[in-house]
Every structure is written in structure tokens, then in C-alpha cells.
Design a protein around this motif. Structure first.
Motif, PDB file in Angstrom:
ATOM      1  N   ALA A   2      44.258  29.824 -23.503  1.00  0.00           N
ATOM      2  CA  ALA A   2      44.512  30.026 -22.078  1.00  0.00           C
ATOM      3  C   ALA A   2      45.676  29.165 -21.599  1.00  0.00           C
ATOM      4  O   ALA A   2      46.456  29.583 -20.734  1.00  0.00           O
ATOM      5  CB  ALA A   2      43.252  29.708 -21.270  1.00  0.00           C
ATOM      6  N   LEU A   3      45.815  27.975 -22.176  1.00  0.00           N
ATOM      7  CA  LEU A   3      46.935  27.099 -21.813  1.00  0.00           C
ATOM      8  C   LEU A   3      48.266  27.732 -22.222  1.00  0.00           C
ATOM      9  O   LEU A   3      49.260  27.629 -21.492  1.00  0.00           O
ATOM     10  CB  LEU A   3      46.765  25.732 -22.471  1.00  0.00           C
ATOM     11  N   GLY A   4      48.288  28.381 -23.373  1.00  0.00           N
ATOM     12  CA  GLY A   4      49.500  29.067 -23.802  1.00  0.00           C
ATOM     13  C   GLY A   4      49.889  30.183 -22.851  1.00  0.00           C
ATOM     14  O   GLY A   4      51.072  30.346 -22.510  1.00  0.00           O
ATOM     15  N   VAL A   5      48.896  30.962 -22.399  1.00  0.00           N
ATOM     16  CA  VAL A   5      49.167  32.019 -21.414  1.00  0.00           C
ATOM     17  C   VAL A   5      49.674  31.407 -20.114  1.00  0.00           C
ATOM     18  O   VAL A   5      50.593  31.914 -19.482  1.00  0.00           O
ATOM     19  CB  VAL A   5      47.899  32.863 -21.165  1.00  0.00           C
ATOM     20  N   ALA A   6      49.071  30.273 -19.718  1.00  0.00           N
ATOM     21  CA  ALA A   6      49.474  29.607 -18.477  1.00  0.00           C
ATOM     22  C   ALA A   6      50.914  29.128 -18.539  1.00  0.00           C
ATOM     23  O   ALA A   6      51.635  29.149 -17.533  1.00  0.00           O
ATOM     24  CB  ALA A   6      48.539  28.434 -18.188  1.00  0.00           C
ATOM     25  N   PHE A   8      53.391  30.570 -20.060  1.00  0.00           N
ATOM     26  CA  PHE A   8      54.253  31.729 -19.809  1.00  0.00           C
ATOM     27  C   PHE A   8      54.146  32.208 -18.357  1.00  0.00           C
ATOM     28  O   PHE A   8      55.135  32.594 -17.753  1.00  0.00           O
ATOM     29  CB  PHE A   8      53.889  32.874 -20.753  1.00  0.00           C
ATOM     30  N   ALA A   9      52.939  32.171 -17.812  1.00  0.00           N
ATOM     31  CA  ALA A   9      52.720  32.730 -16.480  1.00  0.00           C
ATOM     32  C   ALA A   9      53.125  31.765 -15.375  1.00  0.00           C
ATOM     33  O   ALA A   9      53.745  32.167 -14.381  1.00  0.00           O
ATOM     34  CB  ALA A   9      51.251  33.125 -16.315  1.00  0.00           C
ATOM     35  N   MET A  10      52.753  30.491 -15.506  1.00  0.00           N
ATOM     36  CA  MET A  10      52.960  29.510 -14.441  1.00  0.00           C
ATOM     37  C   MET A  10      53.674  28.259 -14.940  1.00  0.00           C
ATOM     38  O   MET A  10      53.587  27.206 -14.316  1.00  0.00           O
ATOM     39  CB  MET A  10      51.606  29.097 -13.828  1.00  0.00           C
ATOM     40  N   GLY A  11      54.393  28.364 -16.044  1.00  0.00           N
ATOM     41  CA  GLY A  11      54.885  27.167 -16.701  1.00  0.00           C
ATOM     42  C   GLY A  11      56.150  26.554 -16.152  1.00  0.00           C
ATOM     43  O   GLY A  11      56.424  25.374 -16.380  1.00  0.00           O
ATOM     44  N   THR A 391      62.748  37.993 -17.028  1.00  0.00           N
ATOM     45  CA  THR A 391      61.401  37.662 -17.483  1.00  0.00           C
ATOM     46  C   THR A 391      60.465  37.336 -16.322  1.00  0.00           C
ATOM     47  O   THR A 391      59.249  37.323 -16.517  1.00  0.00           O
ATOM     48  CB  THR A 391      61.439  36.465 -18.451  1.00  0.00           C
ATOM     49  N   THR A 392      61.014  37.059 -15.134  1.00  0.00           N
ATOM     50  CA  THR A 392      60.152  36.846 -13.963  1.00  0.00           C
ATOM     51  C   THR A 392      59.367  38.102 -13.626  1.00  0.00           C
ATOM     52  O   THR A 392      58.339  38.021 -12.944  1.00  0.00           O
ATOM     53  CB  THR A 392      60.994  36.438 -12.746  1.00  0.00           C
ATOM     54  N   PHE A 393      59.831  39.253 -14.088  1.00  0.00           N
ATOM     55  CA  PHE A 393      59.064  40.499 -13.964  1.00  0.00           C
ATOM     56  C   PHE A 393      58.393  40.868 -15.287  1.00  0.00           C
ATOM     57  O   PHE A 393      57.234  41.298 -15.292  1.00  0.00           O
ATOM     58  CB  PHE A 393      59.971  41.649 -13.522  1.00  0.00           C
ATOM     59  N   LEU A 394      59.098  40.716 -16.396  1.00  0.00           N
ATOM     60  CA  LEU A 394      58.574  41.204 -17.676  1.00  0.00           C
ATOM     61  C   LEU A 394      57.317  40.451 -18.109  1.00  0.00           C
ATOM     62  O   LEU A 394      56.343  41.075 -18.551  1.00  0.00           O
ATOM     63  CB  LEU A 394      59.651  41.091 -18.758  1.00  0.00           C
ATOM     64  N   PHE A 395      57.316  39.122 -18.006  1.00  0.00           N
ATOM     65  CA  PHE A 395      56.129  38.348 -18.411  1.00  0.00           C
ATOM     66  C   PHE A 395      54.896  38.716 -17.577  1.00  0.00           C
ATOM     67  O   PHE A 395      53.826  38.978 -18.141  1.00  0.00           O
ATOM     68  CB  PHE A 395      56.414  36.852 -18.315  1.00  0.00           C
ATOM     69  N   PRO A 396      54.990  38.727 -16.244  1.00  0.00           N
ATOM     70  CA  PRO A 396      53.799  39.131 -15.466  1.00  0.00           C
ATOM     71  C   PRO A 396      53.376  40.565 -15.734  1.00  0.00           C
ATOM     72  O   PRO A 396      52.172  40.858 -15.770  1.00  0.00           O
ATOM     73  CB  PRO A 396      54.251  38.954 -14.007  1.00  0.00           C
ATOM     74  N   PHE A 397      54.339  41.469 -15.932  1.00  0.00           N
ATOM     75  CA  PHE A 397      53.993  42.856 -16.230  1.00  0.00           C
ATOM     76  C   PHE A 397      53.125  42.928 -17.486  1.00  0.00           C
ATOM     77  O   PHE A 397      52.100  43.625 -17.513  1.00  0.00           O
ATOM     78  CB  PHE A 397      55.260  43.692 -16.436  1.00  0.00           C
ATOM     79  N   LEU A 398      53.531  42.234 -18.532  1.00  0.00           N
ATOM     80  CA  LEU A 398      52.768  42.264 -19.787  1.00  0.00           C
ATOM     81  C   LEU A 398      51.403  41.614 -19.632  1.00  0.00           C
ATOM     82  O   LEU A 398      50.409  42.098 -20.179  1.00  0.00           O
ATOM     83  CB  LEU A 398      53.569  41.557 -20.889  1.00  0.00           C
ATOM     84  N   MET A 399      51.348  40.519 -18.885  1.00  0.00           N
ATOM     85  CA  MET A 399      50.063  39.854 -18.672  1.00  0.00           C
ATOM     86  C   MET A 399      49.106  40.762 -17.903  1.00  0.00           C
ATOM     87  O   MET A 399      47.906  40.812 -18.196  1.00  0.00           O
ATOM     88  CB  MET A 399      50.277  38.541 -17.915  1.00  0.00           C
ATOM     89  N   MET A 400      49.628  41.488 -16.916  1.00  0.00           N
ATOM     90  CA  MET A 400      48.791  42.434 -16.178  1.00  0.00           C
ATOM     91  C   MET A 400      48.313  43.567 -17.084  1.00  0.00           C
ATOM     92  O   MET A 400      47.159  44.012 -16.998  1.00  0.00           O
ATOM     93  CB  MET A 400      49.566  43.006 -14.985  1.00  0.00           C
ATOM     94  N   ALA A 401      49.198  44.047 -17.952  1.00  0.00           N
ATOM     95  CA  ALA A 401      48.818  45.128 -18.867  1.00  0.00           C
ATOM     96  C   ALA A 401      47.704  44.689 -19.808  1.00  0.00           C
ATOM     97  O   ALA A 401      46.864  45.496 -20.216  1.00  0.00           O
ATOM     98  CB  ALA A 401      50.043  45.587 -19.660  1.00  0.00           C
ATOM     99  N   ARG A 402      47.678  43.404 -20.150  1.00  0.00           N
ATOM    100  CA  ARG A 402      46.652  42.908 -21.078  1.00  0.00           C
ATOM    101  C   ARG A 402      45.325  42.594 -20.384  1.00  0.00           C
ATOM    102  O   ARG A 402      44.245  42.921 -20.899  1.00  0.00           O
ATOM    103  CB  ARG A 402      47.185  41.634 -21.780  1.00  0.00           C
ATOM    104  N   PHE A 403      45.379  41.961 -19.220  1.00  0.00           N
ATOM    105  CA  PHE A 403      44.155  41.442 -18.614  1.00  0.00           C
ATOM    106  C   PHE A 403      43.660  42.230 -17.406  1.00  0.00           C
ATOM    107  O   PHE A 403      42.525  42.015 -16.982  1.00  0.00           O
ATOM    108  CB  PHE A 403      44.361  39.982 -18.204  1.00  0.00           C
TER     109      PHE A 403
END
Length: 430
Positions: A2-6, A8-11, A391-403
Motif C-alpha cells: 500500500a505504501l508503494g501505491v501511495a 505513486f498516487a500521493m508521493g 502522469t498526473t492523469f495517467l497514474f490516477p487513471f490506472l489506479m482507478m481502473a485497478r481499485f
């Protein structure tokens, strides 16, 4: 994981603090990339290369198609010089996607507390940087300065503050986490509110009010108010609340400059909204530009309109990879990447918003609800700033697609409840 995801998402707030606040590697893109690589390593599960988990196809298909369009234009229709930085961004995007497919669904069960701690670290890093920066003046937009006198990007920290407000509220009132995490969430809530005020971002402030309205519309009941009252009147929480309120009141009575700051910020927000409105009405014909960011979008809209009216053929394929910076992502998607770019980027946003609506309306997972709310400022930025291929769009897009998968989450929760009742172990929904 979860820290790794964080990361990318909020780092970026924490990365900027380490990189520029502590001067470990000022303005170094290599340091940023190294931090993201660290995030990838932290995401490695024990079942890597052995088991993969599904994406939400309704979101994943247009998102992956949009990334494909970006790559096609980068290699084939690229009027600019290209560059290694773009390749690194797409390599990171691909690696992030692979790791998202590899980590198990159970990460969602403990991801929210990890995100809260990480967001708090970003807020505290900002406060420390401002406190130790002799060039920062109270009332200026807060950010971590790239050097001693030049300010950084306040929007990164304002979005971090917004996520902190939403995540803390969800963890405090919609989860059964232990006292330590709730205490951290309470501190983070106060710190995030201060961050939103100091960064003075109109888009973030709009997102906060919009999120509060959505939350109250779907979930505010008299029983909710009673639960909040019970939570606040518990002995430990009551002591903490009284102590914090007393400290704030004590400081305010001796710091009139902070009260003046709040008044100044409020007046600044109001004046900025008036400036944006004036600029939008008068456009490029204004004798004096009231808001430069707004005039940029007005000019971009006029460029797009002229192209649509006088050279519509150019919009079929677009003008090329990042050919024109418009600060209006949804228009830039069509102006630079043609009809295909406009469709896949717009469809990605639409599908994510629809899934966010379902996860916010019927909260089956606190982390899914959190993701639904933090997409609100991203949805606002689709019309207000940034570039669609960043990546400000691409990273959140992928995270939304996964979770973000409401139907899958409902099944997973039911299986988990059934396992708890019967004592049987069910296989996760992959």
C-alpha cells in the motif's frame, strides 16, 4: 504494498520535501524517478509473476487505449524533439500498471490508514519547509521552494491537503480502525485544512465544498450526527478535542496576524473568482488581464474554436504530440490527438466518474470511497489545467481502473462476511 501505491498516487509532496525542502537533490528528476522506483519495489508481492488480478474493464479499456494513442503520437506524429523524460514517464506508467495487476485485492483493506500517514508526512514536510524558509511570507501561496527565493508548485500540496481532509473524515467516521490511526487521522484532518488554506487553490477549495456537499447529500442522516457526537464525546477523544481547541483559541488570541491571514485569504479567494469571471466574460478583449491562468484557457478555447470553424480537418488526426499547450486538457486531447484522443480521454474520465458515483453513493469499501472523492479535483482539472498525457492523469487513471470496481467489491465483501460466519476460507476474486 500500500505504501508503494501511495508513493505513486500521493508521493510528490513527500518527494519534493526530501528533494527540495531538505536539499537532498534540488530539482532533480533523477531523484523523483528513484523514489518512484522505490515505490515499485515496495509494491512487489510474494506472488509476482505467478498470479495477476483483473482490472475494471469499463475503465481499463478506454484508459489503455488513451495511453496507446499517446504512445502512437509520441513515436509517429511528434512535432517536438521527444526526449528521454517522456520515455521514462511511459516506462514508469507501464511498470506501475504491471505492479497494480500483481498486487492482491486485500491491499485495499489497509491502504487508507497508510495513505493517511503518508499524506500527513507531506503536510508536515510543507510546514517544516515554510517554517525554516526565511523568504516565505505568511499570506503567500504555500509550497516548497525550489531554491531559496523561487517558489514551487502549490497545487501539488493543495491536492494533498484535499486528500487529507477527505481521507481523514472517512477514516474517523466510516471505519473501525484502532485509536492510534484515528488519532493520526484527526491530526491529519487539522493539518490538511491548514494546508488547503495556505496553498490558496481555487480548484481545491471548490473540490472541498463539492465533496462535502456530495457526502452530506448521500450519507448525512440524524443517526450520522449522533454517531459523530458519540465519537467526539468519548473520554479520550473529548480530551484531545478540548486540548486542541484550547490551544488554537489561545494562539489565535495572541496572533492577530493569523486572523488577518484568514481574512486576507478569504478576500483573495473572492477577488480571484471575480477575476476569473471578468476574464471569461471579456476574454482577450480585456484592457487589463485580471487572471492570467484564466486568459490562457480563454485563448486556448479561441484557438480550438478557430480550428473547428476554419480548419476542421486538422482535428481529425490532431496536430501532434504535445503540439500546443492549452491548459485545458479535454480540448487539448482533441486539438493535439484528434478525434481518437478526445474520445478515449473523455471516455476514461466519464467511466471513472460513473464508477466513483457508485462507490460514493453506496460505500462498501472506505478506500474505494476515498478514491472516488480524490478523483473530484482531477475531474475539475480536466477543464482547468494540465496536459492530458501527463502522469498526473495517467497514474490516477490506472489506479482507478485497478481499485474502482463496485460490482467486484460487493462480491468480495460478501465472500469475506461469509468466510467470517462459517470459518471457511474463500478464494479472492481475481
Amino acid at each position: 504494498m500500500a505504501l508503494g501505491v501511495a508513493i505513486f498516487a500521493m508521493g510528490h509532496p513527500v518527494i519534493f520535501f526530501l528533494r527540495d525542502g531538505l536539499k537532498l537533490a534540488p530539482q532533480s528528476s533523477v531523484f523523483t524517478a528513484a523514489c518512484l522506483v522505490l515505490g515499485l519495489f515496495l509494491m512487489i508481492p510474494s506472488t509476482i509473476f505467478q498470479k495477476y488480478y483483473s482490472l475494471n474493464n469499463k475503465i481499463a479499456m478506454p484508459v489503455l487505449a488513451w495511453i496507446g494513442v499517446c504512445l502512437f503520437y509520441f513515436f509517429i506524429i511528434n512535432p517536438g524533439p521527444g526526449g528521454s523524460r517522456e520515455l521514462i514517464n511511459y516506462a514508469m506508467t507501464g511498470a506501475f500498471l504491471f505492479m497494480l495487476l500483481s498486487i492482491p485485492d486485500e491491499v485495499k483493506d489497509y491502504a487508507l490508514p497508510v495513505f493517511i500517514v503518508f499524506i500527513l508526512a507531506g503536510n508536515l514536510g510543507l510546514f517544516y519547509s515554510l517554517y525554516t524558509n526565511p523568504h516565505y511570507v505568511l499570506g503567500a501561496r504555500a509550497s516548497i521552494y525550489f531554491d531559496d527565493e523561487y517558489g514551487g508548485n502549490p497545487h501539488v500540496f493543495s491536492r494533498n491537503g484535499f486528500a487529507g481532509v477527505i481521507g481523514s473524515v472517512i477514516l474517523l467516521f466510516m471505519t473501525k480502525e484502532n485509536f492510534i490511526f484515528k488519532a493520526i487521522a484527526f491530526v491529519n484532518l487539522l493539518a490538511s485544512i491548514v494546508t488547503v488554506i495556505l496553498t490558496q487553490s481555487r480548484a481545491t477549495l471548490l473540490s472541498v465544498f463539492l465533496s462535502i456537499g456530495v457526502l452530506m447529500f448521500f450519507h448525512f442522516r440524524l443517526s450520522t450526527l449522533k454517531n459523530i457526537g458519540k465519537t467526539l464525546t468519548k473520554p479520550v477523544n473529548l480530551v484531545i478535542t478540548i486540548a486542541v481547541v484550547s490551544f488554537v483559541v489561545y494562539k489565535l488570541t495572541r496572533r492577530s496576524d493569523f486572523i488577518n491571514l484568514l481574512l486576507t485569504v478569504s478576500e483573495s479567494f473572492w477577488n480571484k473568482f471575480l477575476d476569473v469571471f471578468e476574464t471569461a466574460v471579456q476574454g482577450e478583449d480585456a484592457e487589463e488581464v485580471a487572471d492570467y491562468s484564466a486568459i490562457q484557457r480563454v485563448m486556448s478555447f479561441n484557438v480550438f474554436k478557430n480550428s473547428l470553424l476554419y480548419n476542421p480537418i486538422s482535428l481529425i488526426l490532431g496536430n501532434g504530440y504535445k503540439a500546443t499547450y492549452m491548459d485545458f486538457p479535454i480540448l487539448e486531447a482533441m486539438y493535439n490527438y484528434g478525434i481518437a484522443g478526445f474520445y478515449f480521454f473523455g471516455r476514461s474520465v466519464f467511466e471513472i466518474i460513473r464508477e466513483c458515483y457508485r462507490c460514493i453513493k453506496d460505500i462498501v469499501s472506505p478506500f474505494s470511497a476515498f478514491l472516488g472523492f480524490i478523483f473530484i479535483p482531477i475531474a475539475v482539472s480536466v477543464f482547468s489545467g494540465g496536459q492530458p498525457s501527463d502522469t498526473t492523469f495517467l497514474f490516477p487513471f490506472l489506479m482507478m481502473a485497478r481499485f474502482m470496481d463496485y460490482d467486484k467489491e460487493v462480491i468480495r465483501i460478501k465472500l469475506k462476511e461469509a468466510a467470517q460466519k462459517t470459518g471457511r476460507i474463500f478464494a479472492p476474486v481475481a
